[in-house]
Design a protein around this motif. Structure first.
Motif, PDB file in Angstrom:
ATOM      1  N   MET A 108       0.414  -7.513   0.682  1.00  0.00           N
ATOM      2  CA  MET A 108      -0.774  -7.044   1.428  1.00  0.00           C
ATOM      3  C   MET A 108      -0.304  -6.323   2.678  1.00  0.00           C
ATOM      4  SD  MET A 108      -3.095 -10.459   1.567  1.00  0.00           S
ATOM      5  CE  MET A 108      -3.555 -11.328   0.082  1.00  0.00           C
ATOM      6  N   ASP A 109      -1.223  -5.581   3.321  1.00  0.00           N
ATOM      7  CA  ASP A 109      -0.869  -5.033   4.627  1.00  0.00           C
ATOM      8  C   ASP A 109      -1.159  -6.094   5.688  1.00  0.00           C
ATOM      9  OD1 ASP A 109      -3.584  -5.014   5.149  1.00  0.00           O
ATOM     10  OD2 ASP A 109      -3.755  -2.856   5.413  1.00  0.00           O
ATOM     11  N   GLU A 110      -0.921  -5.743   6.938  1.00  0.00           N
ATOM     12  CA  GLU A 110      -1.048  -6.757   8.007  1.00  0.00           C
ATOM     13  C   GLU A 110      -2.480  -7.257   8.159  1.00  0.00           C
ATOM     14  OE1 GLU A 110      -1.500  -2.741   9.550  1.00  0.00           O
ATOM     15  OE2 GLU A 110       0.091  -3.621   8.339  1.00  0.00           O
ATOM     16  N   ALA A 111      -3.478  -6.450   7.743  1.00  0.00           N
ATOM     17  CA  ALA A 111      -4.880  -6.880   7.865  1.00  0.00           C
ATOM     18  C   ALA A 111      -5.343  -7.673   6.639  1.00  0.00           C
ATOM     19  CB  ALA A 111      -5.776  -5.657   8.048  1.00  0.00           C
ATOM     20  N   GLY A 112      -4.492  -7.755   5.592  1.00  0.00           N
ATOM     21  CA  GLY A 112      -4.861  -8.534   4.406  1.00  0.00           C
ATOM     22  C   GLY A 112      -5.403  -7.711   3.257  1.00  0.00           C
ATOM     23  N   PHE A 113      -5.381  -6.370   3.370  1.00  0.00           N
ATOM     24  CA  PHE A 113      -5.806  -5.525   2.241  1.00  0.00           C
ATOM     25  C   PHE A 113      -4.676  -5.533   1.206  1.00  0.00           C
ATOM     26  CE2 PHE A 113      -8.493  -3.969   5.685  1.00  0.00           C
ATOM     27  CZ  PHE A 113      -9.718  -3.806   5.044  1.00  0.00           C
ATOM     28  N   ILE A 114      -5.028  -5.691  -0.077  1.00  0.00           N
ATOM     29  CA  ILE A 114      -4.040  -5.830  -1.155  1.00  0.00           C
ATOM     30  C   ILE A 114      -3.421  -4.467  -1.489  1.00  0.00           C
ATOM     31  CG2 ILE A 114      -3.715  -6.485  -3.584  1.00  0.00           C
ATOM     32  CD1 ILE A 114      -6.111  -8.430  -3.216  1.00  0.00           C
ATOM     33  N   ILE A 115      -2.107  -4.463  -1.616  1.00  0.00           N
ATOM     34  CA  ILE A 115      -1.407  -3.215  -1.950  1.00  0.00           C
ATOM     35  C   ILE A 115      -1.259  -3.124  -3.473  1.00  0.00           C
ATOM     36  CG2 ILE A 115       0.801  -1.991  -1.717  1.00  0.00           C
ATOM     37  CD1 ILE A 115       0.864  -3.227   1.165  1.00  0.00           C
ATOM     38  N   THR A 116      -1.663  -1.979  -4.024  1.00  0.00           N
ATOM     39  CA  THR A 116      -1.568  -1.762  -5.478  1.00  0.00           C
ATOM     40  C   THR A 116      -0.847  -0.446  -5.745  1.00  0.00           C
ATOM     41  OG1 THR A 116      -3.575  -0.439  -5.674  1.00  0.00           O
ATOM     42  CG2 THR A 116      -3.849  -2.825  -5.844  1.00  0.00           C
ATOM     43  N   ASP A 117      -0.465  -0.243  -7.015  1.00  0.00           N
ATOM     44  CA  ASP A 117       0.008   1.089  -7.393  1.00  0.00           C
ATOM     45  C   ASP A 117      -1.189   1.875  -7.919  1.00  0.00           C
ATOM     46  OD1 ASP A 117      -0.528   0.306  -9.997  1.00  0.00           O
ATOM     47  OD2 ASP A 117       1.563   0.077 -10.576  1.00  0.00           O
ATOM     48  N   GLU A 118      -0.932   3.078  -8.438  1.00  0.00           N
ATOM     49  CA  GLU A 118      -2.081   3.927  -8.812  1.00  0.00           C
ATOM     50  C   GLU A 118      -2.834   3.407 -10.033  1.00  0.00           C
ATOM     51  OE1 GLU A 118      -0.368   7.803  -9.277  1.00  0.00           O
ATOM     52  OE2 GLU A 118      -0.025   7.483 -11.418  1.00  0.00           O
ATOM     53  N   ASP A 119      -2.183   2.514 -10.817  1.00  0.00           N
ATOM     54  CA  ASP A 119      -2.903   1.901 -11.943  1.00  0.00           C
ATOM     55  C   ASP A 119      -3.569   0.588 -11.534  1.00  0.00           C
ATOM     56  OD1 ASP A 119      -2.335   3.915 -13.756  1.00  0.00           O
ATOM     57  OD2 ASP A 119      -0.382   3.053 -14.252  1.00  0.00           O
ATOM     58  N   LEU A 120      -3.503   0.303 -10.245  1.00  0.00           N
ATOM     59  CA  LEU A 120      -4.138  -0.861  -9.626  1.00  0.00           C
ATOM     60  C   LEU A 120      -3.450  -2.191  -9.957  1.00  0.00           C
ATOM     61  CD1 LEU A 120      -7.841   0.331  -9.847  1.00  0.00           C
ATOM     62  CD2 LEU A 120      -6.174   0.723  -8.063  1.00  0.00           C
ATOM     63  N   ASN A 121      -2.164  -2.106 -10.370  1.00  0.00           N
ATOM     64  CA  ASN A 121      -1.340  -3.313 -10.476  1.00  0.00           C
ATOM     65  C   ASN A 121      -1.067  -3.820  -9.069  1.00  0.00           C
ATOM     66  OD1 ASN A 121      -0.236  -3.437 -13.397  1.00  0.00           O
ATOM     67  ND2 ASN A 121       0.090  -1.290 -12.807  1.00  0.00           N
ATOM     68  N   THR A 122      -1.169  -5.137  -8.875  1.00  0.00           N
ATOM     69  CA  THR A 122      -0.709  -5.726  -7.611  1.00  0.00           C
ATOM     70  C   THR A 122       0.775  -6.072  -7.783  1.00  0.00           C
ATOM     71  OG1 THR A 122      -1.151  -8.002  -8.251  1.00  0.00           O
ATOM     72  CG2 THR A 122      -2.999  -6.767  -7.298  1.00  0.00           C
ATOM     73  N   SER A 123       1.321  -6.801  -6.823  1.00  0.00           N
ATOM     74  CA  SER A 123       2.743  -7.162  -6.911  1.00  0.00           C
ATOM     75  C   SER A 123       2.984  -8.266  -7.940  1.00  0.00           C
ATOM     76  CB  SER A 123       3.264  -7.576  -5.533  1.00  0.00           C
ATOM     77  OG  SER A 123       2.426  -8.573  -4.983  1.00  0.00           O
ATOM     78  N   LEU A 124       1.926  -8.866  -8.510  1.00  0.00           N
ATOM     79  CA  LEU A 124       2.096  -9.875  -9.568  1.00  0.00           C
ATOM     80  C   LEU A 124       1.578  -9.302 -10.888  1.00  0.00           C
ATOM     81  CD1 LEU A 124       1.121 -13.510  -8.476  1.00  0.00           C
ATOM     82  CD2 LEU A 124       3.326 -12.659  -9.294  1.00  0.00           C
ATOM     83  N   LYS A 125       2.429  -9.332 -11.914  1.00  0.00           N
ATOM     84  CA  LYS A 125       2.064  -8.786 -13.230  1.00  0.00           C
ATOM     85  C   LYS A 125       0.818  -9.479 -13.791  1.00  0.00           C
ATOM     86  CE  LYS A 125       4.678  -7.233 -17.064  1.00  0.00           C
ATOM     87  NZ  LYS A 125       5.323  -7.437 -18.192  1.00  0.00           N
ATOM     88  N   GLY A 126      -0.122  -8.723 -14.266  1.00  0.00           N
ATOM     89  CA  GLY A 126      -1.324  -9.322 -14.842  1.00  0.00           C
ATOM     90  C   GLY A 126      -2.444  -9.504 -13.842  1.00  0.00           C
ATOM     91  N   ILE A 127      -2.153  -9.270 -12.552  1.00  0.00           N
ATOM     92  CA  ILE A 127      -3.219  -9.317 -11.532  1.00  0.00           C
ATOM     93  C   ILE A 127      -3.417  -7.902 -10.991  1.00  0.00           C
ATOM     94  CG2 ILE A 127      -4.004 -10.295  -9.350  1.00  0.00           C
ATOM     95  CD1 ILE A 127      -2.478 -12.758  -9.843  1.00  0.00           C
ATOM     96  N   PHE A 128      -4.665  -7.466 -11.029  1.00  0.00           N
ATOM     97  CA  PHE A 128      -5.021  -6.116 -10.604  1.00  0.00           C
ATOM     98  C   PHE A 128      -6.023  -6.240  -9.445  1.00  0.00           C
ATOM     99  CE2 PHE A 128      -3.749  -6.322 -14.939  1.00  0.00           C
ATOM    100  CZ  PHE A 128      -3.007  -5.177 -15.174  1.00  0.00           C
ATOM    101  N   ALA A 129      -6.153  -5.184  -8.642  1.00  0.00           N
ATOM    102  CA  ALA A 129      -7.138  -5.233  -7.548  1.00  0.00           C
ATOM    103  C   ALA A 129      -7.862  -3.899  -7.471  1.00  0.00           C
ATOM    104  CB  ALA A 129      -6.456  -5.540  -6.222  1.00  0.00           C
ATOM    105  N   CYS A 130      -9.145  -3.951  -7.141  1.00  0.00           N
ATOM    106  CA  CYS A 130      -9.931  -2.720  -7.016  1.00  0.00           C
ATOM    107  C   CYS A 130     -11.013  -2.903  -5.960  1.00  0.00           C
ATOM    108  CB  CYS A 130     -10.554  -2.333  -8.364  1.00  0.00           C
ATOM    109  SG  CYS A 130     -11.673  -3.556  -9.060  1.00  0.00           S
ATOM    110  N   GLY A 131     -11.538  -1.775  -5.491  1.00  0.00           N
ATOM    111  CA  GLY A 131     -12.628  -1.818  -4.506  1.00  0.00           C
ATOM    112  C   GLY A 131     -12.115  -2.010  -3.085  1.00  0.00           C
ATOM    113  N   ASP A 132     -13.017  -2.479  -2.222  1.00  0.00           N
ATOM    114  CA  ASP A 132     -12.712  -2.499  -0.790  1.00  0.00           C
ATOM    115  C   ASP A 132     -11.663  -3.524  -0.371  1.00  0.00           C
ATOM    116  OD1 ASP A 132     -14.566  -0.514  -0.579  1.00  0.00           O
ATOM    117  OD2 ASP A 132     -15.987  -1.617   0.678  1.00  0.00           O
ATOM    118  N   CYS A 133     -11.297  -4.470  -1.250  1.00  0.00           N
ATOM    119  CA  CYS A 133     -10.282  -5.459  -0.859  1.00  0.00           C
ATOM    120  C   CYS A 133      -8.880  -4.866  -0.915  1.00  0.00           C
ATOM    121  CB  CYS A 133     -10.363  -6.721  -1.715  1.00  0.00           C
ATOM    122  SG  CYS A 133      -9.939  -6.435  -3.444  1.00  0.00           S
ATOM    123  N   ARG A 134      -8.736  -3.639  -1.462  1.00  0.00           N
ATOM    124  CA  ARG A 134      -7.389  -3.055  -1.548  1.00  0.00           C
ATOM    125  C   ARG A 134      -7.156  -2.032  -0.449  1.00  0.00           C
ATOM    126  NH1 ARG A 134      -7.501   1.955  -4.549  1.00  0.00           N
ATOM    127  NH2 ARG A 134      -5.233   1.995  -4.458  1.00  0.00           N
TER     128      ARG A 134
END
Ligand code: NAP
Length: 309
Positions: free
Chosen positions: A257-283
């Motif tokens: 995440m960044d320092e404010a807690g927004f989740i960092i994803t790649d362009e396919d919306l993968n997070t840093s854990l395989k099988g967990i994706f993030a979308c919308g304002d939480c990223r």
């Protein structure tokens, strides 16, 4: 309510039923993934705190947010995707399966989309916490009607503050918009509309130092950043719109995440854990709008489909 002993295996659990989570549900349903949506408070998320939305394509003149969300939900319901009102407390990975712990029990799933959105950021001044619900508010749609013919203050210079100042001017006799700079983050069309509104008075280069009142809001102490003077302005309501905080505490320390807690994803919306994706304002991203939240919901479901294959 989840059975504490349940071992239901889903293909996908979506956390959050705002626009992004609902669109993820719609796409997951069309991929025929066995999907569950979990929502902590209410279907719609933050957008239902606003009365209407003017920049969602296809609705010239705008649409009430309640109606837009009802339409999104209908498309999800038609695909028989259940939406349960349960707060997620944590996610534990085990052998390619994720255990989702909620306040009511546990669920097992092969993949997760986090679409948990944001909540309003507090201003952090004296009197704010004490007077919440007694004149301090973070929602014009919810509380605006309580301020008919009263004088109110709106704080902030982003889209939310300007939109809400315009909406609240339909109830209040006078709206003082307090912003710490001369320039606004809000879109120009909103700024122009507020500036042409005779009920909205701009107090710029100024900050609120304290919200005053015994049992209800009676006024605010305003510091001018231009000349450092302090003055008190009488008002009955203070509406605070000074940004957003992501609802990601339940995965803090697990995902990048960044320092404010927004989740960092790649362009396919993968997070840093395989099988967990993030979308919308939480990223973490640069544009926080319903339109791109929807697009991300579709992308996240597509990425899940590919991941499960
Ligand atoms: P925002 O765009 O981050 O704006 C927050 C505003 O509050 C800024 O003007 C900021 O001032 C001010 N602020 C922050 N901390 C403050 C403090 N401690 N004291 C005084 N002022 C403070 O947040 P938002 O308006 O809540 O919107 C959140 C996101 O949703 C944005 O990306 C926005 O574009 C989006 N949104 C879009 C729409 C729409 O398009 N219809 C509607 C609502 C929200 P500075 O400018 O000086 O930093």
């Amino acid at each position: 309510m989840a059975d504490p002993m349940a071992k239901i295996s889903y293909d996908l659990i979506i956390i959050g039923a705002g626009p992004s989570g609902l669109v993820a549900g719609l796409y997951a349903g069309r991929y025929r993934l066995n999907t569950l949506i979990l929502e902590r408070i209410a279907v719609g998320g933050q957008i239902i705190l606003s009365h209407s939305i003017e920049n969602f394509p296809g609705f010239p003149g705008g649409i009430a947010t309640s109606e837009l969300i009802e339409r999104f939900k209908k498309q999800v319901d038609d695909l028989n995707i259940p939406i349960k009102r349960e707060e997620v407390l944590g996610i534990s990975p085990r052998d390619g399966i994720y255990n989702i712990k909620t306040k009511d029990g546990n669920y097992e799933t092969k993949s997760v989309i986090i679409a948990s959105g944001t909540q309003p950021r507090p201003l952090g001044v004296g009197g704010e916490d004490r007077l919440i619900g007694r004149g301090v508010s973070y929602c014009g749609t919810c509380d605006g009607p309580l301020f008919k013919n009263k004088e109110i203050v709106v704080v902030g210079g982003g889209d939310r503050a300007i939109e809400e100042a315009i909406f609240l001017s339909g109830y209040a006799s006078k709206v003082s918009l307090i912003h710490r700079r001369q320039g606004f983050r809000a879109s120009k069309i909103l700024e122009e509309s507020a500036k042409n509104n005779p009920r909205i008075n701009f107090i710029l280069e100024s900050v609120i130092e304290e919200i005053v009142g015994q049992n209800k809001v009676e006024g605010v102490k305003i510091r001018s950043l231009a000349n450092n003077s302090l003055r008190e302005l009488g008002c009955q309501g203070v509406f605070i719109f000074v940004g957003i905080t992501p609802n990601t505490a339940f995965v803090k320390g697990q995902l990048q995440m960044d320092e404010a807690g927004f989740i960092i994803t790649d362009e396919d919306l993968n997070t840093s854990l395989k099988g967990i994706f993030a979308c919308g304002d939480c990223r973490k991203k640069s544009l926080y709008q319903v339109i791109n939240g929807c697009g991300e919901g579709a992308q996240a479901a597509h990425s899940v489909h590919k991941y499960l294959q």
